[in-house]
Each structure stands twice: as C-alpha cells, then as structure tokens.
Design an enzyme around this catalytic site. Structure first.
Site, PDB file in Angstrom:
ATOM      1  N   GLN A  34     -74.209  90.044  38.468  1.00 42.76           N
ATOM      2  CA  GLN A  34     -73.273  90.174  38.816  1.00 42.76           C
ATOM      3  C   GLN A  34     -72.267  91.012  37.443  1.00 42.76           C
ATOM      4  OE1 GLN A  34     -71.090  86.386  38.999  1.00 42.76           O
ATOM      5  NE2 GLN A  34     -71.296  85.811  37.552  1.00 42.76           N
ATOM      6  N   HIS A  61     -76.669  86.160  38.136  1.00 43.62           N
ATOM      7  CA  HIS A  61     -76.362  85.185  39.189  1.00 43.62           C
ATOM      8  C   HIS A  61     -77.659  84.745  39.704  1.00 43.62           C
ATOM      9  CE1 HIS A  61     -74.918  84.452  43.103  1.00 43.62           C
ATOM     10  NE2 HIS A  61     -74.861  83.586  42.603  1.00 43.62           N
ATOM     11  N   PHE A 121     -74.212  75.510  36.841  1.00 41.39           N
ATOM     12  CA  PHE A 121     -74.107  76.762  37.269  1.00 41.39           C
ATOM     13  C   PHE A 121     -75.694  77.006  37.401  1.00 41.39           C
ATOM     14  CE2 PHE A 121     -73.925  82.262  36.835  1.00 41.39           C
ATOM     15  CZ  PHE A 121     -74.076  82.158  38.933  1.00 41.39           C
ATOM     16  N   HIS A 124     -77.073  74.067  39.789  1.00 43.57           N
ATOM     17  CA  HIS A 124     -77.270  75.123  40.732  1.00 43.57           C
ATOM     18  C   HIS A 124     -77.936  75.803  42.226  1.00 43.57           C
ATOM     19  CE1 HIS A 124     -75.213  76.904  44.604  1.00 43.57           C
ATOM     20  NE2 HIS A 124     -75.044  77.843  44.483  1.00 43.57           N
ATOM     21  N   GLU A 125     -78.282  77.024  40.441  1.00 45.19           N
ATOM     22  CA  GLU A 125     -79.357  78.092  40.906  1.00 45.19           C
ATOM     23  C   GLU A 125     -80.638  77.344  41.029  1.00 45.19           C
ATOM     24  OE1 GLU A 125     -78.457  81.406  41.740  1.00 45.19           O
ATOM     25  OE2 GLU A 125     -76.590  79.917  41.646  1.00 45.19           O
ATOM     26  N   LYS A 128     -80.650  74.936  43.685  1.00 39.73           N
ATOM     27  CA  LYS A 128     -80.864  75.588  45.764  1.00 39.73           C
ATOM     28  C   LYS A 128     -82.211  76.973  45.426  1.00 39.73           C
ATOM     29  CE  LYS A 128     -77.935  79.179  47.913  1.00 39.73           C
ATOM     30  NZ  LYS A 128     -76.316  79.506  48.705  1.00 39.73           N
ATOM     31  N   HIS A 129     -81.775  77.814  44.861  1.00 42.37           N
ATOM     32  CA  HIS A 129     -82.993  79.028  44.545  1.00 42.37           C
ATOM     33  C   HIS A 129     -84.287  78.424  43.836  1.00 42.37           C
ATOM     34  CE1 HIS A 129     -80.006  81.036  46.840  1.00 42.37           C
ATOM     35  NE2 HIS A 129     -79.336  80.799  44.823  1.00 42.37           N
TER      36      HIS A 129
HETATM   37  P1  5GP Z   1     -75.145  80.975  45.332  1.00 39.59           P
HETATM   38  O1  5GP Z   1     -75.335  79.758  46.036  1.00 39.59           O
HETATM   39  O2  5GP Z   1     -74.745  82.313  45.655  1.00 39.59           O
HETATM   40  O3  5GP Z   1     -76.745  81.240  44.128  1.00 39.59           O
HETATM   41  O4  5GP Z   1     -73.775  80.765  44.006  1.00 39.59           O
HETATM   42  C1  5GP Z   1     -73.100  80.460  44.368  1.00 39.59           C
HETATM   43  C2  5GP Z   1     -72.648  78.768  43.854  1.00 39.59           C
HETATM   44  O5  5GP Z   1     -72.829  79.173  42.473  1.00 39.59           O
HETATM   45  C3  5GP Z   1     -71.212  79.195  44.050  1.00 39.59           C
HETATM   46  O6  5GP Z   1     -70.992  77.266  44.128  1.00 39.59           O
HETATM   47  C4  5GP Z   1     -70.169  79.083  42.542  1.00 39.59           C
HETATM   48  O7  5GP Z   1     -69.048  78.173  42.005  1.00 39.59           O
HETATM   49  C5  5GP Z   1     -71.074  79.130  41.637  1.00 39.59           C
HETATM   50  N1  5GP Z   1     -71.010  79.604  40.498  1.00 39.59           N
HETATM   51  C6  5GP Z   1     -70.869  79.288  38.931  1.00 39.59           C
HETATM   52  N2  5GP Z   1     -70.279  79.935  38.471  1.00 39.59           N
HETATM   53  C7  5GP Z   1     -70.232  81.247  38.805  1.00 39.59           C
HETATM   54  C8  5GP Z   1     -70.561  82.998  38.876  1.00 39.59           C
HETATM   55  O8  5GP Z   1     -70.225  83.309  37.635  1.00 39.59           O
HETATM   56  N3  5GP Z   1     -70.441  83.291  39.747  1.00 39.59           N
HETATM   57  C9  5GP Z   1     -70.962  83.503  40.830  1.00 39.59           C
HETATM   58  N4  5GP Z   1     -71.507  84.001  42.123  1.00 39.59           N
HETATM   59  N5  5GP Z   1     -71.349  82.018  41.552  1.00 39.59           N
HETATM   60  C10 5GP Z   1     -70.884  80.824  40.249  1.00 39.59           C
END
Ligand code: 5GP
Length: 238
Positions: A34, A61, A121, A124-125, A128-129
């Site tokens: 990003q 990202h 973050f 989350h990554e 999810k992935h």
């Molecule tokens: P994705 O689901 O597309 O893999 O990631 C998006 C999620 O990551 C969103 O919930 C967003 O709030 C969170 N997130 C945290 N930090 C970032 C960032 O720097 N960029 C993006 N695109 N998403 C982020």
C-alpha cells in the site's frame, strides 16, 4: 451377492483419494503493498504506530493465498494455528519498518484517534490470510517470506527511476504499470482509492508470487481495479 457392508467398506477405502481431489488449499499468493499517503489522505485519515511516522515508501498490506479463479480462502483453522507474536520476535524490527499499520486502533472517529496497532494488524493478516497457507509456511516462515519479498524490489525507487514521484501530481496508470513490469518482469495489479476530496489516486500494488512465497510470477488473474483506476491518477505526498 454384493452386501451393503462391502459397498460401504469400498467407499471408505476411496475416501482418502477423493480428499486429495477436493482439497485445494491455494494456487498462488498476492503480495500486496500500500501507498501510505493514499491510506492517510482519505476521509477516514490514519494513525501512526508508537514507533512514529513510517518511512515514505510502499509498505506491506499482506501476503494473500489465492485461487486461480480470483477467489481466495479465508480464516483457515485459526484455533489450531493462533497468532503468537513471540514466534516472530526476531522479525519485529523489520516488520515495524516495512509492515506498519496505519489504521486507527480506536476507530476512525476523530475523537477516538489514537495510535495504530501493528500487532493487531499482523494478527489480522495471519488469521485471515496466513492461516490458509499453513500447509507451506508456518507463522515465522510466512512473515519472513513477506519481508523478504518486500526487500527484493523497491517499488518507490522503480517508479521514481521512471519519473513517477509521490508529489501530488497525476500519473498514467499505464506508465506506472509498465515501469513496474519492466523492473520486475511481470505485470502488476493496481488498485485506486479516493482522497478526502474525491480525487482518484494510486492505492495498492499487487504482485503475484508462487506457492513457495519466494518467486514472483505472472499473475494467473489480476485483481479488478475498477473504472476509477484508469487514465491518470494522483500519487499523493506522504
Ligand atoms: P485485509 O482484510 O484486506 O487483509 O486487511 C484490512 C484490515 O486490516 C482492515 O480491518 C483494517 O482495519 C486493518 N488494517 C490495520 N492496519 C492497516 C493498514 O495499514 N492498511 C490496511 N489496508 N488495513 C489495515
């Protein structure tokens, strides 16, 4: 005469074979970077991690397992492979530099603006992935692979070498794509978003990577970039 019992036994014997045919974990990775300026200048704006404002360069990202038809697996066996930051502790300094979060941890409302939360973050990554490529990469290997991919090419340098700079001016999507293709050897996917005033701008660059997460490849399918990502778009300052 064939008994029901013997038919059941034969079917059970066939099961492992059929599992091989139906289980398809993923085909390739999207490695998505990003542009921080385009994340921050939208209506929602952004927050910085406690380590401070990230450097003005593309940042990771995610590394996303994908299928050749464009669909993707999501959140696979999180309970069995929970994110554990202590497993990637040696990678944290590199991740803080190249994989910083810009999303406000307290939400996007102005009064809630705090810092971003890198660990959240990364979790989350992974959830999810990353969990969906666990057959090839464990947590440490997954984060290390993404950081190594980031170090293979400097997207900002590539664009700047072609006169494309994050100076708030408009640049052609075709020129951006061709500059990256010339340097890397493969056509990138490009997505756009809009700044707070509604202007179209360069948002994310998608590169495709093989299942070992170490070699860039031709994209089996490019992400849909939409009508807003054609012609000339802004490359905002960060
Ligand atoms: P994705 O689901 O597309 O893999 O990631 C998006 C999620 O990551 C969103 O919930 C967003 O709030 C969170 N997130 C945290 N930090 C970032 C960032 O720097 N960029 C993006 N695109 N998403 C982020």
């Amino acid at each position: 005469m064939v008994s029901i019992k013997s038919i059941c036994i034969k079917l059970l014997m066939l099961l492992p074979l059929s599992n091989i045919w139906v289980s398809r974990d993923f085909d390739f990775f999207y490695f998505v970077q990003q542009w921080p300026g385009s994340f921050c200048d939208t209506k929602k704006s952004c927050c910085f991690p406690l380590t401070g404002k990230p450097v003005a360069n593309f940042s990771i990202h995610g590394l996303w397992p994908n299928f050749n038809d464009g669909s993707y697996p999501s959140s696979c066996n999180i309970a069995e492979n929970p994110f554990n930051q202590s497993q990637i502790i040696d990678l944290v300094p590199r991740a803080e530099k190249s994989w910083a979060s810009l999303s406000c941890a307290g939400g996007s409302k102005k009064e809630n603006k705090t810092n971003s939360d890198n660990e959240r973050f990364w979790k989350h990554e992974w959830d999810k992935h990353g969990t969906c490529s666990y057959s090839v990469l464990d947590e440490h290997a997954y984060f290390e692979a993404a950081l190594n991919l980031k170090d293979q090419f400097d997207l900002l340098q590539i664009l700047q070498n072609n006169g494309i700079k994050p100076d708030g001016n408009l640049y052609s999507i075709v020129n951006i794509s061709e500059a990256i293709e010339q340097a890397i050897g493969f056509q990138p996917g490009i997505t756009c978003n809009r700044d707070a005033l509604g202007n179209r701008q360069l948002n994310e660059i998608y590169l495709c990577v093989d299942k070992s997460a170490s070699n860039f490849i031709e994209c089996p399918i490019l992400p849909k970039s939409g009508k807003s990502c054609t012609g000339f778009v802004e490359f905002p300052i960060f």
